[in-house]
Write an enzyme that holds these catalytic residues in place. Structure first.
Site, PDB file in Angstrom:
ATOM      1  N   ARG A  93      49.817  57.599  56.495  1.00  0.00           N
ATOM      2  CA  ARG A  93      50.813  56.817  57.213  1.00  0.00           C
ATOM      3  C   ARG A  93      50.077  56.047  58.433  1.00  0.00           C
ATOM      4  NH1 ARG A  93      52.720  60.894  54.891  1.00  0.00           N
ATOM      5  NH2 ARG A  93      51.037  61.863  55.762  1.00  0.00           N
ATOM      6  N   THR A  94      49.036  56.896  59.120  1.00  0.00           N
ATOM      7  CA  THR A  94      48.407  55.990  60.230  1.00  0.00           C
ATOM      8  C   THR A  94      47.714  54.582  59.820  1.00  0.00           C
ATOM      9  OG1 THR A  94      48.319  57.865  61.587  1.00  0.00           O
ATOM     10  CG2 THR A  94      46.902  56.028  62.316  1.00  0.00           C
ATOM     11  N   LYS A 132      24.265  58.734  56.427  1.00  0.00           N
ATOM     12  CA  LYS A 132      22.723  58.918  56.842  1.00  0.00           C
ATOM     13  C   LYS A 132      22.209  59.519  58.123  1.00  0.00           C
ATOM     14  CE  LYS A 132      22.673  54.821  53.670  1.00  0.00           C
ATOM     15  NZ  LYS A 132      22.445  53.329  53.792  1.00  0.00           N
ATOM     16  N   ARG A 174      39.885  56.478  63.828  1.00  0.00           N
ATOM     17  CA  ARG A 174      40.221  57.988  63.372  1.00  0.00           C
ATOM     18  C   ARG A 174      39.015  58.546  63.338  1.00  0.00           C
ATOM     19  NH1 ARG A 174      44.631  60.843  60.061  1.00  0.00           N
ATOM     20  NH2 ARG A 174      45.878  59.942  61.916  1.00  0.00           N
ATOM     21  N   HIS A 221      46.364  61.864  69.578  1.00  0.00           N
ATOM     22  CA  HIS A 221      47.006  60.786  68.564  1.00  0.00           C
ATOM     23  C   HIS A 221      47.966  59.790  69.065  1.00  0.00           C
ATOM     24  CE1 HIS A 221      47.843  58.898  65.087  1.00  0.00           C
ATOM     25  NE2 HIS A 221      47.913  59.758  64.237  1.00  0.00           N
TER      26      HIS A 221
END
Length: 311
Positions: free
Chosen positions: A57-58, A87, A109, A137
């Site tokens: 959704r985000t 890495k 995110r 959030h």
């Protein structure tokens, strides 16, 4: 620059403006000629969507919001495994490199609490916190608050139950911060002892004079609530010794629980859901979670525009 890092950075005047603009975007998107006109608003700008954790959704609503405003989108999914992070590259170096490619805004995110704030220190463009571990959030909280306003016509004087995994649920934490900005709200936190809301949130509510209680039984809260905001047990953030199956069995909103809710109450969930709300509940008019998810695009369109106003 306007970074979006925490829920508590927004005051009521900004929230009201964001909600009005989201309403306008919703109206215009329903008219084909107006929808086409929106794509001229921010043509030439670019959103970098950088997600170190899974998202549906985000990530998709940010991409859709940007494209409906005429922006280009450059995206990476699961950057924790499919970027130079594998890495050993630091987040700070990644942000420095990405800024060399001339984005206009970065939606980030990350799995670490505070990652968005760290990124903002090194970024030459606005950073939007799209979820930082078990921290916050803020854009989810904005759409959650917008949904409450849309459903009930007010965000003042409400009894709001927030339940489920409150120790690890960043959406619940962010919503609590925003509810504290409104008048005469009461919050009922419902969770087992091992998953209760963090003391930082409770201390903030006390500081702001927000009434709250902690309950261990869902049934005790349902009949009082104007809003029931339910969350899943976040097993990806719990150790192998977790008893999430047992917790699922204790915290389910089925037909018996729905019968205890007020006729005009609102049932919300940030999704994805597991067994805590069965699909049989979906047709009930109090089930707002899919409309809630849809609101994400309009709020994120509004938020992007607000960010660019500072240019």
């Amino acid at each position: 620059m306007r970074h979006v890092l925490y829920s508590q950075q927004f005051d009521r005047s900004i929230l009201d403006a964001l909600f009005r603009r989201a309403d306008e975007f919703r109206r215009r998107m329903a008219v084909p000629s107006e929808k086409a006109a929106l794509t001229q608003l921010h043509r030439g700008k670019t959103l970098f969507s950088v997600f170190y954790e899974p998202s549906t959704r985000t990530r998709m609503s940010f991409g859709a919001a940007a494209q409906h405003l005429g922006m280009s989108v450059v995206a990476t999914e699961n950057a924790r495994e499919f970027s130079s992070a594998i890495k050993g590259e630091s987040l700070e170096d990644t942000i420095r490199v990405l800024c060399e490619y001339y984005p206009d805004v970065i939606a980030l995110r990350h799995y670490e609490i505070g990652a968005a704030e760290r990124a903002a220190r090194y970024s030459t463009v606005p950073i939007i916190n799209a979820g930082d571990g078990a921290g916050q959030h803020p854009t989810q909280a904005l759409l959650d608050l917008y949904t409450i306003h849309q459903a009930l016509g007010t965000i003042d004087g409400l009894t709001v139950t927030i339940g489920g995994d409150l120790a690890n649920g960043r959406t619940a934490r962010s919503l609590a911060y925003l509810l504290a900005k409104f008048d005469a709200n009461r919050i009922l936190f419902v969770a087992p002892d091992s998953l209760r809301m963090g003391n930082d949130i409770k201390d903030h509510l006390r500081e702001k004079g927000v009434a709250f209680t902690e309950e261990s039984r869902l049934e005790d809260a349902l009949s009082e609530s104007d809003v029931v905001y339910w969350t899943r047990v976040q097993k990806e953030r719990l150790g192998p010794e977790s008893v999430h199956e047992e917790l699922h069995a204790q915290f389910v909103i089925g037909e018996a629980q729905l019968d205890r809710m007020k006729p005009q109450a609102v049932l919300m969930h940030p999704l994805p859901r597991l067994e805590e709300i069965p699909p049989e509940i979906d047709p009930d008019p109090r089930a707002w979670y899919f409309r809630q998810a849809g609101n994400g695009m309009f709020i994120r369109m509004s938020l992007l525009e607000w960010i660019f106003e500072s240019d």
